[in-house]
Scaffold this motif. Structure first.
Motif, mmCIF file in Angstrom:
data_model
loop_
_atom_site.group_PDB
_atom_site.id
_atom_site.type_symbol
_atom_site.label_atom_id
_atom_site.label_comp_id
_atom_site.label_asym_id
_atom_site.label_seq_id
_atom_site.Cartn_x
_atom_site.Cartn_y
_atom_site.Cartn_z
ATOM 1 N N LYS A 180 25.766 -61.051 -58.051
ATOM 2 C CA LYS A 180 26.415 -61.044 -59.630
ATOM 3 C C LYS A 180 26.422 -62.493 -60.132
ATOM 4 N N PRO A 181 26.609 -62.404 -61.373
ATOM 5 C CA PRO A 181 26.498 -63.870 -61.856
ATOM 6 C C PRO A 181 27.385 -64.701 -61.448
ATOM 7 N N ALA A 182 26.649 -65.889 -61.227
ATOM 8 C CA ALA A 182 27.884 -66.940 -60.508
ATOM 9 C C ALA A 182 28.592 -67.675 -61.323
ATOM 10 N N GLY A 183 28.689 -67.170 -62.830
ATOM 11 C CA GLY A 183 29.830 -67.754 -63.676
ATOM 12 C C GLY A 183 29.610 -69.119 -64.099
ATOM 13 N N SER A 189 25.434 -62.874 -68.745
ATOM 14 C CA SER A 189 25.727 -61.704 -69.240
ATOM 15 C C SER A 189 25.668 -60.470 -68.578
ATOM 16 N N TYR A 190 24.789 -60.553 -67.580
ATOM 17 C CA TYR A 190 24.179 -59.305 -66.788
ATOM 18 C C TYR A 190 25.377 -59.018 -65.686
ATOM 19 N N ASP A 191 25.274 -57.873 -65.238
ATOM 20 C CA ASP A 191 26.394 -57.383 -64.050
ATOM 21 C C ASP A 191 25.815 -57.343 -62.805
ATOM 22 N N PHE A 192 24.433 -57.282 -62.476
ATOM 23 C CA PHE A 192 24.008 -57.256 -61.316
ATOM 24 C C PHE A 192 22.612 -57.889 -61.363
ATOM 25 N N GLN A 193 21.948 -58.614 -60.132
ATOM 26 C CA GLN A 193 20.895 -59.291 -60.145
ATOM 27 C C GLN A 193 20.253 -58.793 -58.894
ATOM 28 N N LEU A 194 18.984 -58.139 -58.983
ATOM 29 C CA LEU A 194 18.424 -57.726 -57.746
ATOM 30 C C LEU A 194 17.293 -58.545 -57.709
ATOM 31 N N LEU A 195 16.944 -59.059 -56.304
ATOM 32 C CA LEU A 195 15.873 -59.684 -56.171
ATOM 33 C C LEU A 195 15.043 -59.090 -54.746
#
Length: 97
Positions: A37-40, A49-55
């Motif tokens: 999730k965004p680190a803020g 602004s995104y909700d989830f990041q998939l690597l």
């Protein structure tokens, strides 16, 4: 892959998305996997602004292509189960330098 989920989703819908996304790591074509999730981190150059990041890392372009094919049931199930939950998806494919 960056996912922006629909704004009106319940917490249950968000939890469902996260659980389904974690299953992508079970694809036989995936070499490594991370869901975050965004680190803020409030910097001008950071998009939070995104909700989830998939690597997802693949051992080869061929493994990537197999993951993207209709034959990868794990990836196909994720799309079928979750596409109604996101409003935007942004993908950055890259090859190791």
């Amino acid at each position: 892959v960056h996912f922006w989920l629909k704004a009106d989703l319940s917490e249950s819908d968000r939890d469902f998305f996260e659980a389904e996304a974690r299953k992508l790591g079970n694809s036989e074509h995936v070499a490594s996997f991370r869901l975050g999730k965004p680190a803020g981190t409030p910097r001008e150059v950071v998009d939070n602004s995104y909700d989830f990041q998939l690597l997802v890392r693949f051992a080869s372009k061929e493994e990537h292509d197999a993951y993207q094919s209709p034959d990868d049931s794990v990836h196909e199930a994720f799309i079928a189960n979750c596409k109604h939950l996101w409003s935007k998806v942004l993908i950055f494919d890259s090859l190791e330098a």
